[in-house]
Write an enzyme that holds these catalytic residues in place. Structure first.
Site, short mmCIF file in Angstrom:
data_model
loop_
_atom_site.label_atom_id
_atom_site.label_comp_id
_atom_site.label_asym_id
_atom_site.label_seq_id
_atom_site.Cartn_x
_atom_site.Cartn_y
_atom_site.Cartn_z
N ARG A 1 -10.98 3.01 -2.29
CA ARG A 1 -9.74 2.55 -1.64
C ARG A 1 -9.46 3.46 -0.45
O ARG A 1 -9.71 4.66 -0.54
CB ARG A 1 -8.54 2.64 -2.58
CG ARG A 1 -8.69 1.92 -3.88
CD ARG A 1 -8.39 0.44 -3.75
NE ARG A 1 -8.66 -0.24 -5.04
CZ ARG A 1 -8.40 -1.52 -5.22
NH1 ARG A 1 -7.88 -2.25 -4.25
NH2 ARG A 1 -8.68 -2.09 -6.39
N THR B 1 -16.73 12.29 -0.28
CA THR B 1 -18.18 12.27 0.02
C THR B 1 -18.51 10.86 0.48
O THR B 1 -17.89 9.89 0.05
CB THR B 1 -19.03 12.58 -1.24
OG1 THR B 1 -18.84 11.54 -2.20
CG2 THR B 1 -18.66 13.93 -1.82
N HIS B 2 -19.48 10.78 1.39
CA HIS B 2 -19.82 9.47 1.95
C HIS B 2 -21.35 9.37 2.06
O HIS B 2 -22.00 10.32 2.52
CB HIS B 2 -19.17 9.31 3.33
CG HIS B 2 -19.41 7.97 3.95
ND1 HIS B 2 -18.71 6.85 3.59
CD2 HIS B 2 -20.30 7.59 4.89
CE1 HIS B 2 -19.16 5.82 4.30
NE2 HIS B 2 -20.11 6.23 5.10
N GLY C 1 -8.06 8.25 9.27
CA GLY C 1 -9.00 7.19 9.66
C GLY C 1 -9.91 6.77 8.51
O GLY C 1 -9.75 7.23 7.38
N ARG D 1 0.82 -1.21 0.00
CA ARG D 1 0.00 0.00 0.00
C ARG D 1 0.85 1.26 0.00
O ARG D 1 0.51 2.26 -0.62
CB ARG D 1 -0.92 -0.01 1.24
CG ARG D 1 -2.19 -0.81 1.05
CD ARG D 1 -2.99 -0.89 2.36
NE ARG D 1 -3.22 0.44 2.95
CZ ARG D 1 -4.16 1.28 2.50
NH1 ARG D 1 -4.89 0.94 1.47
NH2 ARG D 1 -4.34 2.45 3.07
C1 GRF Z 1 -21.03 7.56 -3.84
O1 GRF Z 1 -22.20 7.37 -3.04
C2 GRF Z 1 -19.83 7.68 -2.95
O2 GRF Z 1 -20.06 8.41 -1.77
C3 GRF Z 1 -19.58 6.24 -2.62
O3 GRF Z 1 -19.78 5.55 -3.83
C4 GRF Z 1 -20.69 6.31 -4.62
C5 GRF Z 1 -20.00 6.64 -5.91
O4 GRF Z 1 -20.93 6.66 -6.91
N1 GRF Z 1 -18.25 6.04 -2.09
P1 GRF Z 1 -20.46 7.19 -8.38
O5 GRF Z 1 -19.25 6.37 -8.78
O6 GRF Z 1 -20.14 8.64 -8.25
O7 GRF Z 1 -21.66 6.94 -9.24
#
Ligand code: GRF
Length: 207
Positions: A94, A111-112, A146, A68
């Site tokens: 990743r 973004t999550h 994290g 990694r």
């Molecule tokens: C998004 O919801 C992101 O937060 C998550 O995977 C999704 C990505 O979707 N990690 P895309 O590849 O932008 O369609």
């Protein structure tokens, strides 16, 4: 602002950002940003977005590196070739090694698809449904060492509807993620979002 965006899959959130940049160009809502390169961990990512929007792409596959750390060093070197002011993980599946975080922070966003700290990790949408939650959310944050633990820049609540499937709920969450991402990029360019102070505030809370 010059942006490098990293994807792993369909890149629909990146597509939304690219469209918003084009649509707002030259207006008061201008995002003040342009994507100078699209990076991915596999060729399977939707790098055709680069062709579609005329943006260079690069792939740094972990499988080509012994570990990694060396993968992270190679990834950081590729990103730095484009001299970004901001790097965005947009569906990049990743964990970014600490050396990459150190090399880019605090100008490294993710973004999550949950209301962090609820449901961190790679299966946030499924986990919210499995938990029987009645609501979840979308979050945009600064990446730290994290897993989904960095300082939150902005987040919104999303209701979970009866009968929601993972994909239906995820699509609804993504519309919120796209809005948060676009507003955050614009906020950084217009000086309304200060990544350095957000990071410092998080560290002082942590003390
Ligand atoms: C998004 O919801 C992101 O937060 C998550 O995977 C999704 C990505 O979707 N990690 P895309 O590849 O932008 O369609």
């Amino acid at each position: 602002r010059k942006l490098v965006v990293l994807i792993s899959g369909t890149g629909s959130n990146l597509r939304a950002l690219l469209r918003a940049i084009d649509d707002a160009a030259g207006t008061p809502d201008d995002l003040g940003a342009r994507v100078v390169a699209i990076g991915a961990d596999t060729e399977a990512a939707n790098l055709a977005l680069g062709d579609e929007f005329g943006i260079p792409t690069f792939v740094v596959p972990p499988a080509e590196y012994p570990d990694r750390t060396t993968w992270g060093d190679a990834l950081l070197a590729r990103i730095r070739e484009y001299g970004p002011d901001l790097t965005v993980l947009s569906g990049f599946m990743r964990l970014v090694p600490p050396s990459v975080v150190r090399g880019l922070a605090p100008a490294l966003l993710n973004t999550h698809p949950s209301y962090l700290p609820e449901f961190p990790g790679a299966n946030a949408v499924r986990d919210a449904l499995t938990a029987g939650a009645t609501r979840t959310g979308a979050t945009i944050m600064i990446v730290d060492d994290g897993v989904d633990t960095g300082p939150v820049i902005d987040q919104v609540r999303i209701a979970i509807e009866p009968g929601d499937t993972v994909s239906a709920l995820h699509e609804r969450i993504k519309t919120a993620e796209r809005r948060l991402l676009i507003e955050t990029v614009r906020g950084i360019a217009h000086g309304r979002v200060d990544l350095v102070s957000l990071t410092a505030a998080a560290h002082s809370d942590a003390m």
